[in-house]
Design an enzyme around this catalytic site. Structure first.
Site, PDB file in Angstrom:
ATOM      1  N   TRP A  25       0.762  -1.224   0.040  1.00  0.00           N
ATOM      2  CA  TRP A  25       0.027   0.014  -0.136  1.00  0.00           C
ATOM      3  C   TRP A  25       0.912   1.343  -0.097  1.00  0.00           C
ATOM      4  O   TRP A  25       0.460   2.123  -0.805  1.00  0.00           O
ATOM      5  CB  TRP A  25      -0.947  -0.030   1.071  1.00  0.00           C
ATOM      6  CG  TRP A  25      -1.996   1.071   1.303  1.00  0.00           C
ATOM      7  CD1 TRP A  25      -2.401   1.783   2.432  1.00  0.00           C
ATOM      8  CD2 TRP A  25      -2.879   1.731   0.226  1.00  0.00           C
ATOM      9  NE1 TRP A  25      -3.333   2.624   1.939  1.00  0.00           N
ATOM     10  CE2 TRP A  25      -3.686   2.517   0.732  1.00  0.00           C
ATOM     11  CE3 TRP A  25      -2.977   1.097  -1.281  1.00  0.00           C
ATOM     12  CZ2 TRP A  25      -4.706   2.984   0.042  1.00  0.00           C
ATOM     13  CZ3 TRP A  25      -3.829   2.021  -2.003  1.00  0.00           C
ATOM     14  CH2 TRP A  25      -4.893   2.935  -1.449  1.00  0.00           C
ATOM     15  N   LYS A 203     -13.886  -4.494   8.713  1.00  0.00           N
ATOM     16  CA  LYS A 203     -14.116  -5.135   7.608  1.00  0.00           C
ATOM     17  C   LYS A 203     -13.113  -6.535   7.338  1.00  0.00           C
ATOM     18  O   LYS A 203     -13.638  -7.431   6.789  1.00  0.00           O
ATOM     19  CB  LYS A 203     -14.146  -4.167   6.249  1.00  0.00           C
ATOM     20  CG  LYS A 203     -12.884  -3.399   5.940  1.00  0.00           C
ATOM     21  CD  LYS A 203     -11.997  -4.222   4.988  1.00  0.00           C
ATOM     22  CE  LYS A 203     -10.648  -3.438   4.973  1.00  0.00           C
ATOM     23  NZ  LYS A 203      -9.645  -3.919   4.116  1.00  0.00           N
ATOM     24  N   THR A 260     -13.029  -6.559  -0.022  1.00  0.00           N
ATOM     25  CA  THR A 260     -12.264  -7.501   0.744  1.00  0.00           C
ATOM     26  C   THR A 260     -12.610  -8.825   1.071  1.00  0.00           C
ATOM     27  O   THR A 260     -12.041  -9.643   1.096  1.00  0.00           O
ATOM     28  CB  THR A 260     -11.701  -6.769   2.080  1.00  0.00           C
ATOM     29  OG1 THR A 260     -11.503  -5.404   1.965  1.00  0.00           O
ATOM     30  CG2 THR A 260     -10.642  -7.365   2.971  1.00  0.00           C
ATOM     31  N   SER A 266      -7.323 -10.023  -1.783  1.00  0.00           N
ATOM     32  CA  SER A 266      -7.570  -9.544  -0.077  1.00  0.00           C
ATOM     33  C   SER A 266      -6.727 -10.627   0.596  1.00  0.00           C
ATOM     34  O   SER A 266      -6.892 -11.738   0.582  1.00  0.00           O
ATOM     35  CB  SER A 266      -8.959  -9.779   0.049  1.00  0.00           C
ATOM     36  OG  SER A 266      -9.037  -9.839   1.347  1.00  0.00           O
ATOM     37  N   ASN A 268      -6.777 -10.946   4.131  1.00  0.00           N
ATOM     38  CA  ASN A 268      -7.704 -11.371   5.071  1.00  0.00           C
ATOM     39  C   ASN A 268      -8.695 -12.654   4.501  1.00  0.00           C
ATOM     40  O   ASN A 268      -8.608 -13.518   5.155  1.00  0.00           O
ATOM     41  CB  ASN A 268      -8.633 -10.191   5.639  1.00  0.00           C
ATOM     42  CG  ASN A 268      -7.749  -9.315   6.347  1.00  0.00           C
ATOM     43  OD1 ASN A 268      -7.034  -9.344   7.471  1.00  0.00           O
ATOM     44  ND2 ASN A 268      -7.368  -8.033   5.698  1.00  0.00           N
ATOM     45  N   GLU A 293      -4.298  -7.769   8.586  1.00  0.00           N
ATOM     46  CA  GLU A 293      -4.696  -6.907  10.030  1.00  0.00           C
ATOM     47  C   GLU A 293      -5.824  -7.606  10.589  1.00  0.00           C
ATOM     48  O   GLU A 293      -5.953  -7.326  11.962  1.00  0.00           O
ATOM     49  CB  GLU A 293      -4.986  -5.401   9.519  1.00  0.00           C
ATOM     50  CG  GLU A 293      -3.906  -4.652   9.086  1.00  0.00           C
ATOM     51  CD  GLU A 293      -3.143  -4.168  10.406  1.00  0.00           C
ATOM     52  OE1 GLU A 293      -3.317  -4.512  11.459  1.00  0.00           O
ATOM     53  OE2 GLU A 293      -2.123  -3.188  10.242  1.00  0.00           O
TER      54      GLU A 293
END
Length: 347
Positions: A25, A203, A260, A266, A268, A293
């Site tokens: 990012w 999320k 996500t 993604s 996650n 995260e």
């Protein structure tokens, strides 16, 4: 001094920028800013990574194949990174943010704007990222939050992307919007910092659950129900803390959640896919380069839920799965067998 007392910021706020964090990012935002002809310094705590980027102009570890524009200068020194810049963009993972910001105390100018682009909640304090930054730098430091449905690789490739920018001072928000906008990057301003940060953080938990449901091959009905009830769960907690419900139906809530939970990029969701196969977290994490995260946010969200007396059934079940105390399929059954209720109960 409150943010509203600060001098109005100009449209050239982001002409000289430090991007802190050498993950995907941070690198993508540095590439984007470099394309806009901004002077950018990209800092990462891993010196060997910075050395590689200096030589190859590519972050092959976190954003393979995307070359840095000539305006982006990778640097080793944190002090050199922030020297003379008018804006600092933070993309450091939530668990390492406080340590880095603490080191900036004597280096960052008081009129420098800090853009928090990290999605998470600090586990030990249950503070949002903007709160961590201001706790370390002081409440007079201008902080805005950047969050929304945005995969790093797609932004680096110039794919159309829209996100939210949140802050208490709308002059600063507008300056960040102006400084980051392009033909493929659109930013919507808001003063709901709590709503934007909570949507971006929570999320990730629902995305782990979505990956688990997908891996169990439970069907599209289950996936749709999970995302919808996940949004309700996120909204309940965000509103209890002080966010606005309409924010959670926007880019930083529903938009980011849908991306996500369904996007193949993604991190996650990828963790959830592996958990659904019966793998243990300690066996999954060593195979991943990037930070998911949602793993840490789950524990922090449960503490916040307890503090504000907000029920978080999906978050609770995912915490049980992540800890290895409950099998993924059993967790889904527990959610399905909960007490029947009105759809909008508790809102």
């Amino acid at each position: 001094m409150s943010l509203s007392d600060k001098t109005e910021y100009k449209a050239d706020l982001m002409n000289r920028v430090a991007v802190l964090g050498g993950g995907g990012w941070g690198t993508a935002l540095a590439i984007h800013l470099g394309r806009l002809d901004r002077e950018v310094r990209l800092w990462a705590r891993n010196e060997s990574l910075i050395e590689e980027i200096q030589k190859t102009r590519v972050n092959s570890t976190y954003l393979q194949g995307e070359k840095l524009p000539s305006k982006v200068v990778p640097v080793f020194s944190l002090e050199d990174a922030v020297d003379g810049v008018s804006c600092v963009v933070c993309t450091i993972p939530s668990h390492g943010l406080r340590e880095v910001i603490k080191k900036l105390k004597n280096s960052i100018a008081s009129d420098t704007v800090v853009v928090s682009a990290t999605k998470g909640i600090e586990v030990e304090s249950q503070l949002r990222m903007s709160q961590v930054i201001q706790q370390e730098l002081g409440v007079s430091q201008a902080v805005v939050v950047l969050s929304g449905p945005s995969f790093a690789l797609e932004l680096a490739r110039g794919c159309p992307t829209a996100v939210s920018v949140a802050g208490d001072n709308q002059d600063i928000v507008k300056s960040v919007q102006q400084g980051l906008r392009s033909t493929y990057f659109r930013l919507y301003g808001t003063d709901d910092v709590v709503g934007v940060e909570m949507g971006g953080a929570m999320k990730n938990i629902i995305a782990i659950a979505a990956g688990t449901v997908e891996s169990l091959d439970l069907g599209s009905n289950a996936q749709s129900a999970l995302i919808t009830r996940g949004l309700a769960e996120i909204s309940r907690l965000a509103v209890a803390i002080g966010g606005r419900r309409e924010t959670l139906s926007g880019l930083s809530g529903l938009g980011d959640l849908v991306l996500t939970c369904n996007g193949h990029l993604s991190r996650n969701r990828a963790i959830g896919l592996e958990l659904g196969k019966g793998k243990k977290l300690e066996d999954i994490l060593p195979t991943t380069k990037t930070v998911a995260e949602g793993i840490r946010t789950t524990a922090a969200a449960l503490k916040l839920g307890s503090e504000y007396q907000v029920e978080l059934p999906i978050t609770f079940q995912m915490a049980e799965v992540i800890a290895g105390r409950t099998a993924p399929r059993v967790a889904v059954e527990e959610l399905m067998l909960r007490r029947q209720r009105s759809e909008h109960e508790g809102e």
